[in-house]
Design a protein around this motif. Structure first.
Motif, mmCIF file in Angstrom:
data_model
loop_
_atom_site.group_PDB
_atom_site.id
_atom_site.type_symbol
_atom_site.label_atom_id
_atom_site.label_comp_id
_atom_site.label_asym_id
_atom_site.label_seq_id
_atom_site.Cartn_x
_atom_site.Cartn_y
_atom_site.Cartn_z
ATOM 1 N N ARG A 194 -11.161 -6.131 -15.686
ATOM 2 C CA ARG A 194 -10.873 -5.986 -16.963
ATOM 3 C C ARG A 194 -9.257 -6.263 -17.164
ATOM 4 N NH1 ARG A 194 -12.397 -1.299 -20.075
ATOM 5 N NH2 ARG A 194 -11.527 -2.292 -21.749
ATOM 6 N N LEU A 200 -5.497 0.893 -19.099
ATOM 7 C CA LEU A 200 -6.487 0.601 -17.978
ATOM 8 C C LEU A 200 -6.038 0.998 -16.493
ATOM 9 C CD1 LEU A 200 -7.901 -2.890 -18.880
ATOM 10 C CD2 LEU A 200 -9.166 -0.816 -18.707
ATOM 11 N N ASN A 248 -12.788 -1.824 -14.270
ATOM 12 C CA ASN A 248 -11.647 -1.769 -14.882
ATOM 13 C C ASN A 248 -10.580 -2.548 -14.275
ATOM 14 O OD1 ASN A 248 -12.211 0.123 -17.046
ATOM 15 N ND2 ASN A 248 -12.129 1.547 -15.862
#
Length: 83
Positions: free
Chosen positions: A53, A79, A50
């Motif tokens: 990302r 996120l 994450n």
């Protein structure tokens, strides 16, 4: 890990500030650069999928039209809750 929660909340506020800066056509690119630099200092032991990302989404903001910029900022804020 409590400091990370505070850090993530701070970063979430900065992302929202970035969105506001873009909306008023201010110096949002400098603001974005400071956020990217800050993300680069995130502790390596806490870098999950994450995190990566989040980093790539934030780094891509410079190239997005406003419509996608706004959506991506909110994705990034989401996120942060998962880090």
């Amino acid at each position: 890990m409590e400091y990370l929660e505070g850090y993530n909340n701070n970063l979430k506020n900065r992302l929202y500030g970035l969105l506001c800066e873009r909306e008023k056509e201010g110096e949002w690119q400098k603001f974005l650069d400071s956020i990217v630099i800050e993300l680069m200092s995130y502790p390596e032991e806490n870098r999950t999928i994450n995190y990566y990302r989040l980093y790539t989404k934030v780094a891509s903001l410079r190239y997005l039209s406003y419509e996608y910029f706004r959506t991506t900022v909110f994705d990034c804020m989401s996120l942060l809750s998962k880090l």
